[in-house]
Design a protein around this motif. Sequence first.
Motif, PDB file in Angstrom:
ATOM      1  N   GLN A  21       0.834  -1.201   0.000  1.00 42.31           N
ATOM      2  CA  GLN A  21       0.000   0.000   0.000  1.00 42.31           C
ATOM      3  C   GLN A  21       0.869   1.251   0.000  1.00 42.31           C
ATOM      4  O   GLN A  21       0.503   2.269  -0.577  1.00 42.31           O
ATOM      5  CB  GLN A  21      -0.900  -0.013   1.230  1.00 42.31           C
ATOM      6  CG  GLN A  21      -1.967   1.039   1.209  1.00 42.31           C
ATOM      7  CD  GLN A  21      -2.922   0.885   2.368  1.00 42.31           C
ATOM      8  OE1 GLN A  21      -2.692   0.093   3.272  1.00 42.31           O
ATOM      9  NE2 GLN A  21      -3.984   1.654   2.340  1.00 42.31           N
ATOM     10  N   ALA A  22       2.042   1.171   0.625  1.00 38.73           N
ATOM     11  CA  ALA A  22       2.945   2.321   0.668  1.00 38.73           C
ATOM     12  C   ALA A  22       3.422   2.693  -0.731  1.00 38.73           C
ATOM     13  O   ALA A  22       3.724   3.851  -0.993  1.00 38.73           O
ATOM     14  CB  ALA A  22       4.127   2.027   1.570  1.00 38.73           C
ATOM     15  N   HIS A  23       3.483   1.721  -1.640  1.00 37.86           N
ATOM     16  CA  HIS A  23       3.928   1.990  -3.003  1.00 37.86           C
ATOM     17  C   HIS A  23       2.759   2.268  -3.941  1.00 37.86           C
ATOM     18  O   HIS A  23       2.950   2.473  -5.123  1.00 37.86           O
ATOM     19  CB  HIS A  23       4.747   0.816  -3.534  1.00 37.86           C
ATOM     20  CG  HIS A  23       6.031   0.629  -2.800  1.00 37.86           C
ATOM     21  ND1 HIS A  23       7.049   1.543  -2.848  1.00 37.86           N
ATOM     22  CD2 HIS A  23       6.455  -0.357  -1.972  1.00 37.86           C
ATOM     23  CE1 HIS A  23       8.049   1.140  -2.097  1.00 37.86           C
ATOM     24  NE2 HIS A  23       7.713  -0.018  -1.552  1.00 37.86           N
ATOM     25  N   ASP A  24       1.552   2.230  -3.417  1.00 37.79           N
ATOM     26  CA  ASP A  24       0.359   2.468  -4.224  1.00 37.79           C
ATOM     27  C   ASP A  24      -0.194   3.853  -3.890  1.00 37.79           C
ATOM     28  O   ASP A  24      -0.847   4.044  -2.873  1.00 37.79           O
ATOM     29  CB  ASP A  24      -0.689   1.391  -3.937  1.00 37.79           C
ATOM     30  CG  ASP A  24      -1.920   1.538  -4.812  1.00 37.79           C
ATOM     31  OD1 ASP A  24      -1.850   2.274  -5.816  1.00 37.79           O
ATOM     32  OD2 ASP A  24      -2.939   0.918  -4.478  1.00 37.79           O
ATOM     33  N   PRO A  25       0.092   4.844  -4.730  1.00 33.92           N
ATOM     34  CA  PRO A  25      -0.363   6.205  -4.432  1.00 33.92           C
ATOM     35  C   PRO A  25      -1.876   6.319  -4.315  1.00 33.92           C
ATOM     36  O   PRO A  25      -2.390   7.098  -3.514  1.00 33.92           O
ATOM     37  CB  PRO A  25       0.146   7.031  -5.605  1.00 33.92           C
ATOM     38  CG  PRO A  25       1.075   6.180  -6.359  1.00 33.92           C
ATOM     39  CD  PRO A  25       0.837   4.778  -5.965  1.00 33.92           C
ATOM     40  N   ALA A  26      -2.618   5.527  -5.102  1.00 26.72           N
ATOM     41  CA  ALA A  26      -4.080   5.609  -5.047  1.00 26.72           C
ATOM     42  C   ALA A  26      -4.571   5.182  -3.670  1.00 26.72           C
ATOM     43  O   ALA A  26      -5.443   5.833  -3.074  1.00 26.72           O
ATOM     44  CB  ALA A  26      -4.696   4.736  -6.136  1.00 26.72           C
ATOM     45  N   ALA A  27      -4.026   4.099  -3.147  1.00 26.02           N
ATOM     46  CA  ALA A  27      -4.429   3.616  -1.828  1.00 26.02           C
ATOM     47  C   ALA A  27      -4.024   4.619  -0.751  1.00 26.02           C
ATOM     48  O   ALA A  27      -4.770   4.846   0.215  1.00 26.02           O
ATOM     49  CB  ALA A  27      -3.806   2.256  -1.549  1.00 26.02           C
ATOM     50  N   GLN A  28      -2.853   5.216  -0.912  1.00 20.81           N
ATOM     51  CA  GLN A  28      -2.416   6.223   0.064  1.00 20.81           C
ATOM     52  C   GLN A  28      -3.369   7.413   0.085  1.00 20.81           C
ATOM     53  O   GLN A  28      -3.746   7.893   1.146  1.00 20.81           O
ATOM     54  CB  GLN A  28      -1.003   6.710  -0.264  1.00 20.81           C
ATOM     55  CG  GLN A  28       0.065   5.707   0.053  1.00 20.81           C
ATOM     56  CD  GLN A  28       1.436   6.213  -0.341  1.00 20.81           C
ATOM     57  OE1 GLN A  28       1.565   7.038  -1.237  1.00 20.81           O
ATOM     58  NE2 GLN A  28       2.449   5.720   0.334  1.00 20.81           N
ATOM     59  N   ILE A  50     -12.006   4.954  -7.227  1.00 21.63           N
ATOM     60  CA  ILE A  50     -11.886   6.167  -8.054  1.00 21.63           C
ATOM     61  C   ILE A  50     -10.416   6.530  -8.250  1.00 21.63           C
ATOM     62  O   ILE A  50      -9.953   6.790  -9.369  1.00 21.63           O
ATOM     63  CB  ILE A  50     -12.665   7.335  -7.410  1.00 21.63           C
ATOM     64  CG1 ILE A  50     -14.170   7.072  -7.494  1.00 21.63           C
ATOM     65  CG2 ILE A  50     -12.305   8.665  -8.076  1.00 21.63           C
ATOM     66  CD1 ILE A  50     -15.010   8.008  -6.650  1.00 21.63           C
ATOM     67  N   TYR A  51      -9.667   6.530  -7.140  1.00 18.47           N
ATOM     68  CA  TYR A  51      -8.244   6.871  -7.235  1.00 18.47           C
ATOM     69  C   TYR A  51      -7.467   5.820  -8.028  1.00 18.47           C
ATOM     70  O   TYR A  51      -6.546   6.157  -8.771  1.00 18.47           O
ATOM     71  CB  TYR A  51      -7.634   7.041  -5.850  1.00 18.47           C
ATOM     72  CG  TYR A  51      -7.898   8.390  -5.232  1.00 18.47           C
ATOM     73  CD1 TYR A  51      -7.708   9.564  -5.945  1.00 18.47           C
ATOM     74  CD2 TYR A  51      -8.321   8.502  -3.910  1.00 18.47           C
ATOM     75  CE1 TYR A  51      -7.937  10.802  -5.380  1.00 18.47           C
ATOM     76  CE2 TYR A  51      -8.552   9.741  -3.331  1.00 18.47           C
ATOM     77  CZ  TYR A  51      -8.360  10.878  -4.078  1.00 18.47           C
ATOM     78  OH  TYR A  51      -8.577  12.104  -3.509  1.00 18.47           O
ATOM     79  N   ALA A  52      -7.832   4.550  -7.895  1.00 17.02           N
ATOM     80  CA  ALA A  52      -7.140   3.495  -8.644  1.00 17.02           C
ATOM     81  C   ALA A  52      -7.373   3.661 -10.142  1.00 17.02           C
ATOM     82  O   ALA A  52      -6.438   3.510 -10.948  1.00 17.02           O
ATOM     83  CB  ALA A  52      -7.611   2.124  -8.165  1.00 17.02           C
ATOM     84  N   GLU A  53      -8.599   3.977 -10.536  1.00 12.34           N
ATOM     85  CA  GLU A  53      -8.896   4.201 -11.954  1.00 12.34           C
ATOM     86  C   GLU A  53      -8.126   5.399 -12.495  1.00 12.34           C
ATOM     87  O   GLU A  53      -7.588   5.363 -13.607  1.00 12.34           O
ATOM     88  CB  GLU A  53     -10.397   4.402 -12.162  1.00 12.34           C
ATOM     89  CG  GLU A  53     -11.216   3.151 -12.010  1.00 12.34           C
ATOM     90  CD  GLU A  53     -12.718   3.412 -12.106  1.00 12.34           C
ATOM     91  OE1 GLU A  53     -13.115   4.547 -12.481  1.00 12.34           O
ATOM     92  OE2 GLU A  53     -13.483   2.482 -11.812  1.00 12.34           O
ATOM     93  N   ALA A  54      -8.093   6.461 -11.696  1.00 18.02           N
ATOM     94  CA  ALA A  54      -7.366   7.662 -12.124  1.00 18.02           C
ATOM     95  C   ALA A  54      -5.878   7.344 -12.282  1.00 18.02           C
ATOM     96  O   ALA A  54      -5.232   7.811 -13.236  1.00 18.02           O
ATOM     97  CB  ALA A  54      -7.570   8.791 -11.121  1.00 18.02           C
ATOM     98  N   GLN A  55      -5.338   6.539 -11.374  1.00 18.81           N
ATOM     99  CA  GLN A  55      -3.928   6.163 -11.442  1.00 18.81           C
ATOM    100  C   GLN A  55      -3.654   5.365 -12.722  1.00 18.81           C
ATOM    101  O   GLN A  55      -2.658   5.600 -13.391  1.00 18.81           O
ATOM    102  CB  GLN A  55      -3.547   5.332 -10.206  1.00 18.81           C
ATOM    103  CG  GLN A  55      -2.099   4.950 -10.138  1.00 18.81           C
ATOM    104  CD  GLN A  55      -1.201   6.136  -9.867  1.00 18.81           C
ATOM    105  OE1 GLN A  55      -1.629   7.137  -9.302  1.00 18.81           O
ATOM    106  NE2 GLN A  55       0.038   6.030 -10.277  1.00 18.81           N
ATOM    107  N   GLU A  56      -4.551   4.447 -13.064  1.00 22.87           N
ATOM    108  CA  GLU A  56      -4.396   3.671 -14.295  1.00 22.87           C
ATOM    109  C   GLU A  56      -4.445   4.577 -15.521  1.00 22.87           C
ATOM    110  O   GLU A  56      -3.668   4.402 -16.463  1.00 22.87           O
ATOM    111  CB  GLU A  56      -5.490   2.609 -14.388  1.00 22.87           C
ATOM    112  CG  GLU A  56      -5.330   1.471 -13.418  1.00 22.87           C
ATOM    113  CD  GLU A  56      -6.505   0.505 -13.454  1.00 22.87           C
ATOM    114  OE1 GLU A  56      -7.335   0.611 -14.395  1.00 22.87           O
ATOM    115  OE2 GLU A  56      -6.597  -0.339 -12.557  1.00 22.87           O
ATOM    116  N   GLN A  57      -5.344   5.543 -15.516  1.00 22.13           N
ATOM    117  CA  GLN A  57      -5.456   6.467 -16.652  1.00 22.13           C
ATOM    118  C   GLN A  57      -4.191   7.308 -16.795  1.00 22.13           C
ATOM    119  O   GLN A  57      -3.699   7.530 -17.909  1.00 22.13           O
ATOM    120  CB  GLN A  57      -6.680   7.365 -16.486  1.00 22.13           C
ATOM    121  CG  GLN A  57      -7.996   6.628 -16.629  1.00 22.13           C
ATOM    122  CD  GLN A  57      -9.192   7.485 -16.238  1.00 22.13           C
ATOM    123  OE1 GLN A  57      -9.026   8.598 -15.744  1.00 22.13           O
ATOM    124  NE2 GLN A  57     -10.386   6.964 -16.463  1.00 22.13           N
TER     125      GLN A  57
END
Length: 157
Positions: A21-28, A50-57
């Motif tokens: 999770q520390a390396h996942d900005p969306a989760a942070q 929402i943040y995970a989708e934005a990160q993928e985009q």
Amino acid sequence: MRKILTTSAAVFLALGATAAQAHDPAAQRADWLGEKLELNDEQKAQVNEIYAEAQEQREALREQAREERKAAIEQRRARWQQTRSINEATRERLSAVLTEEQNAQLSEMREGMKKRAIMRRGAERRGWSRGMERRREMARRMMRQRHKQSENPAADE
């Protein structure tokens, strides 16, 4: 002994999840927002999605930009090759029109231009471009004027 192994395995799994999770900005971001806004579990899940989708985009856009840069580099190389072939053809056509003496003179002129270009590039790398030389000369003049004024204080009055 079995309890220790089970406990240590649970700790390692928890640490692994935290490290991922520390390396996942969306989760942070989702966790931070969940804490600040006191979101319930359903809201946290939606925010995380929402943040995970934005990160993928964003990652897709970065990859597209990388590909565009690669394509631009290839286009520049192709244009450079075309320019070289045009220059070569021009030289061949010119040499067919000129006499031997004129061709020799043109070769000498080209060599001189190459040498000047190399010297110019070397001077620019050392910080001695034309603009830099003008600035240095201006600074020298100003220093001379100040020196003259300090020698003759009566001239200031």
